[in-house]
Design a protein around this motif. Structure first.
Motif, mmCIF file in Angstrom:
data_model
loop_
_atom_site.group_PDB
_atom_site.id
_atom_site.type_symbol
_atom_site.label_atom_id
_atom_site.label_comp_id
_atom_site.label_asym_id
_atom_site.label_seq_id
_atom_site.Cartn_x
_atom_site.Cartn_y
_atom_site.Cartn_z
ATOM 1 N N GLY A 163 -11.083 49.900 -37.190
ATOM 2 C CA GLY A 163 -10.463 48.799 -36.446
ATOM 3 C C GLY A 163 -9.915 47.696 -37.327
ATOM 4 N N GLY A 164 -9.960 47.879 -38.648
ATOM 5 C CA GLY A 164 -9.406 46.881 -39.558
ATOM 6 C C GLY A 164 -7.887 46.844 -39.480
ATOM 7 N N PHE A 165 -7.321 45.678 -39.643
ATOM 8 C CA PHE A 165 -5.879 45.454 -39.531
ATOM 9 C C PHE A 165 -5.327 45.108 -40.911
ATOM 10 N N ASP A 166 -4.435 45.958 -41.429
ATOM 11 C CA ASP A 166 -3.814 45.740 -42.737
ATOM 12 C C ASP A 166 -2.363 45.312 -42.493
ATOM 13 N N MET A 167 -2.121 43.993 -42.522
ATOM 14 C CA MET A 167 -0.797 43.470 -42.223
ATOM 15 C C MET A 167 0.198 43.871 -43.311
ATOM 16 N N PHE A 168 1.397 44.311 -42.875
ATOM 17 C CA PHE A 168 2.423 44.663 -43.844
ATOM 18 C C PHE A 168 3.772 44.005 -43.574
ATOM 19 N N ARG A 169 3.938 43.379 -42.427
ATOM 20 C CA ARG A 169 5.234 42.780 -42.089
ATOM 21 C C ARG A 169 5.019 41.763 -40.976
ATOM 22 N N ARG A 170 5.877 40.706 -40.943
ATOM 23 C CA ARG A 170 5.796 39.716 -39.872
ATOM 24 C C ARG A 170 7.196 39.331 -39.396
ATOM 25 N N ALA A 171 7.275 39.000 -38.123
ATOM 26 C CA ALA A 171 8.485 38.424 -37.538
ATOM 27 C C ALA A 171 8.162 36.982 -37.166
ATOM 28 N N LYS A 172 9.105 36.077 -37.434
ATOM 29 C CA LYS A 172 8.928 34.656 -37.115
ATOM 30 C C LYS A 172 9.838 34.314 -35.943
ATOM 31 N N LEU A 173 9.242 34.005 -34.799
ATOM 32 C CA LEU A 173 10.013 33.575 -33.633
ATOM 33 C C LEU A 173 10.260 32.086 -33.786
ATOM 34 N N MET A 174 11.493 31.727 -34.088
ATOM 35 C CA MET A 174 11.848 30.373 -34.517
ATOM 36 C C MET A 174 12.099 29.445 -33.333
ATOM 37 N N TRP A 175 11.271 28.386 -33.242
ATOM 38 C CA TRP A 175 11.405 27.394 -32.174
ATOM 39 C C TRP A 175 12.687 26.596 -32.319
#
Length: 149
Positions: free
Chosen positions: A93-105
């Motif tokens: 169940g470990g989460f290995d982050m590899f990418r992110r999206a930024k929803l820009m306000w």
């Protein structure tokens, strides 16, 4: 105010390798809590039909427009955003982050932001697959996202 994120067109459960990119399996997406890489809200598998998150925010009028804050809102005033974090989930169940999206306000039209503040709710609608078929990443602004009150 509530910020509702409604996502469609998720990229699938794997992200193939590419130049300087190892590829990942069993990918998932979630909203990342401010200041906590491991603080994730609403983990959805990458092959889900849709994904939806509801975030409680505080909307504050400022001389330059509406500012939002909250546990899942990142950035400084005038440059706020919400991270959608992509990661591979392992057998434990470990989460290995590899990418992110930024929803820009800052990409929200001021009239839409004001109407949303009055209504107590703003909705962001977007697809989560980029032009190459991979998980959407980088700064997300219209036309890749639609904001409505």
């Amino acid at each position: 105010m509530q910020l509702v994120i409604e996502a469609t067109d998720l990229p699938g459960s794997s992200c193939p390798p590419g130049a300087n990119f190892p590829g990942y399996d069993n990918i998932h997406v979630a909203v990342q809590r401010r200041g906590a890489h491991a603080g994730l809200l609403g983990l959805h598998p990458g092959d889900a039909t849709t994904a939806r998150w509801v975030l409680d925010c505080t909307a504050t009028p400022t001389p330059t427009g509406l500012d939002i804050t909250g546990p899942y809102v990142q950035g400084r005033p005038g440059a706020r955003f919400v991270y959608l974090s992509w990661g591979a989930v392992d057998a434990d169940g470990g989460f290995d982050m590899f990418r992110r999206a930024k929803l820009m306000w800052d990409a929200v039209d001021p009239a839409t932001a004001e109407a949303a503040s009055a209504a107590g709710r703003i909705t962001a609608r977007l697809g989560l697959t980029d032009a190459r078929g991979n998980p959407l990443c980088a700064a997300v602004r219209p036309p890749s996202i639609e904001w409505s009150a």
